[in-house]
Design a protein around this motif. Structure first.
Motif, mmCIF file in Angstrom:
data_model
loop_
_atom_site.group_PDB
_atom_site.id
_atom_site.type_symbol
_atom_site.label_atom_id
_atom_site.label_comp_id
_atom_site.label_asym_id
_atom_site.label_seq_id
_atom_site.Cartn_x
_atom_site.Cartn_y
_atom_site.Cartn_z
ATOM 1 N N PHE A 38 45.404 48.949 40.256
ATOM 2 C CA PHE A 38 44.077 48.449 39.942
ATOM 3 C C PHE A 38 44.070 46.953 39.669
ATOM 4 C CE2 PHE A 38 43.286 52.970 39.353
ATOM 5 C CZ PHE A 38 42.174 53.088 40.157
ATOM 6 N N GLY A 39 45.211 46.390 39.334
ATOM 7 C CA GLY A 39 45.298 44.943 39.202
ATOM 8 C C GLY A 39 45.188 44.254 40.542
ATOM 9 N N SER A 40 45.565 44.979 41.614
ATOM 10 C CA SER A 40 45.491 44.385 42.950
ATOM 11 C C SER A 40 44.185 44.743 43.655
ATOM 12 C CB SER A 40 46.679 44.867 43.800
ATOM 13 O OG SER A 40 46.599 46.260 44.031
ATOM 14 N N GLN A 41 43.404 45.681 43.101
ATOM 15 C CA GLN A 41 42.116 46.061 43.682
ATOM 16 C C GLN A 41 41.036 45.130 43.152
ATOM 17 O OE1 GLN A 41 41.359 48.774 45.744
ATOM 18 N NE2 GLN A 41 43.517 49.258 45.919
ATOM 19 N N GLY A 42 40.139 44.734 43.991
ATOM 20 C CA GLY A 42 39.031 43.897 43.541
ATOM 21 C C GLY A 42 38.024 44.688 42.735
ATOM 22 N N ALA A 43 37.329 44.013 41.864
ATOM 23 C CA ALA A 43 36.268 44.620 41.066
ATOM 24 C C ALA A 43 34.938 44.001 41.488
ATOM 25 C CB ALA A 43 36.511 44.371 39.574
ATOM 26 N N PRO A 44 33.830 44.693 41.199
ATOM 27 C CA PRO A 44 32.526 44.101 41.505
ATOM 28 C C PRO A 44 32.408 42.731 40.844
ATOM 29 C CG PRO A 44 32.281 46.367 40.777
ATOM 30 C CD PRO A 44 33.722 45.989 40.558
ATOM 31 N N GLY A 45 31.960 41.772 41.581
ATOM 32 C CA GLY A 45 31.816 40.428 41.029
ATOM 33 C C GLY A 45 33.119 39.648 41.026
ATOM 34 N N GLY A 46 34.167 40.191 41.646
ATOM 35 C CA GLY A 46 35.452 39.500 41.719
ATOM 36 C C GLY A 46 36.366 39.885 40.591
ATOM 37 N N GLY A 47 37.556 39.384 40.626
ATOM 38 C CA GLY A 47 38.547 39.695 39.600
ATOM 39 C C GLY A 47 39.175 41.060 39.837
ATOM 40 N N SER A 48 39.685 41.629 38.795
ATOM 41 C CA SER A 48 40.404 42.896 38.850
ATOM 42 C C SER A 48 39.655 43.948 38.052
ATOM 43 C CB SER A 48 41.801 42.682 38.264
ATOM 44 O OG SER A 48 42.338 43.864 37.767
ATOM 45 N N LEU A 49 39.775 45.204 38.469
ATOM 46 C CA LEU A 49 39.172 46.302 37.711
ATOM 47 C C LEU A 49 39.756 46.347 36.298
ATOM 48 C CD1 LEU A 49 37.183 48.631 37.818
ATOM 49 C CD2 LEU A 49 38.991 50.064 38.749
ATOM 50 N N LEU A 50 40.974 45.861 36.133
ATOM 51 C CA LEU A 50 41.593 45.854 34.808
ATOM 52 C C LEU A 50 40.958 44.838 33.873
ATOM 53 C CD1 LEU A 50 45.360 46.125 35.742
ATOM 54 C CD2 LEU A 50 43.855 47.926 34.911
ATOM 55 N N SER A 51 40.305 43.821 34.424
ATOM 56 C CA SER A 51 39.747 42.771 33.570
ATOM 57 C C SER A 51 38.634 43.304 32.670
ATOM 58 C CB SER A 51 39.242 41.600 34.416
ATOM 59 O OG SER A 51 38.167 42.015 35.236
ATOM 60 N N THR A 52 37.971 44.386 33.077
ATOM 61 C CA THR A 52 36.930 44.978 32.236
ATOM 62 C C THR A 52 37.501 46.041 31.309
ATOM 63 O OG1 THR A 52 36.416 46.630 33.921
ATOM 64 C CG2 THR A 52 35.146 44.583 33.954
ATOM 65 N N GLY A 53 38.721 46.457 31.562
ATOM 66 C CA GLY A 53 39.379 47.440 30.715
ATOM 67 C C GLY A 53 39.209 48.852 31.234
ATOM 68 N N LEU A 54 40.260 49.618 31.140
ATOM 69 C CA LEU A 54 40.253 51.034 31.502
ATOM 70 C C LEU A 54 40.784 51.825 30.319
ATOM 71 C CD1 LEU A 54 41.768 50.950 35.104
ATOM 72 C CD2 LEU A 54 39.382 51.299 34.477
ATOM 73 N N ILE A 55 40.162 52.952 30.053
ATOM 74 C CA ILE A 55 40.596 53.820 28.967
ATOM 75 C C ILE A 55 40.990 55.153 29.566
ATOM 76 C CG2 ILE A 55 39.834 55.110 26.939
ATOM 77 C CD1 ILE A 55 38.045 52.775 26.280
ATOM 78 N N VAL A 56 42.169 55.639 29.196
ATOM 79 C CA VAL A 56 42.607 56.959 29.629
ATOM 80 C C VAL A 56 42.068 57.962 28.623
ATOM 81 C CG1 VAL A 56 44.611 58.432 30.032
ATOM 82 C CG2 VAL A 56 44.657 56.043 30.763
#
Length: 135
Positions: A38-56
């Motif tokens: 997910f660090g290598s996948q893009g997120a909406p608006g750019g950046g990484s999906l990890l930048s918004t945080g993920l909770i397991v």
């Protein structure tokens, strides 16, 4: 998201007293694969999906056979299995690269990082790739 394969090394300290990779270390291996993917996948608006945080929110493990230490990296396959309004599920297989058989099957329910009020927010439509056709 089609299946994504991550290769990762085992550490000597990952073993338990029985010479198997400790079950807690399996979760660390999966975290490493998730962060890399997910660090290598893009997120909406750019950046990484990890930048918004993920909770397991939930993890479920089915051990198929013991995994023992080896110098060769192991393969971890992960893919999206389901997408909900505010969460998504991932499937994982840890594979012994030698015969290629899975030694471990895992599912994770993951959600975006909740805001300060703690309520789950809906995921944007393009935040998570669609489930894999074979997952």
């Amino acid at each position: 998201m089609p299946r994504h394969r991550v290769f990762t090394a085992l550490r000597w300290s990952d073993m338990d007293a029985y010479g198997h990779i400790n079950n807690v270390q399996f979760l660390r291996l999966l975290e490493d694969a998730r962060v890399f993917t997910f660090g290598s996948q893009g997120a909406p608006g750019g950046g990484s999906l990890l930048s918004t945080g993920l909770i397991v929110g939930r993890q479920e493990i089915e051990y198929l056979e013991p995994l023992v230490f080896r110098a060769q990296a192991i393969a971890i396959d992960l893919w999206v299995t389901a997408i909900g309004g505010a969460d998504f599920d991932l499937g994982y297989e840890i594979r012994d690269p030698d015969p290629g058989d899975p030694v471990f099957v895992h599912t994770t329910q993951t959600a975006g990082d909740p805001p300060a009020n703690g309520a789950a927010e809906r995921l944007p439509a393009d935040a998570v790739p669609p489930p894999a056709a074979d997952g």
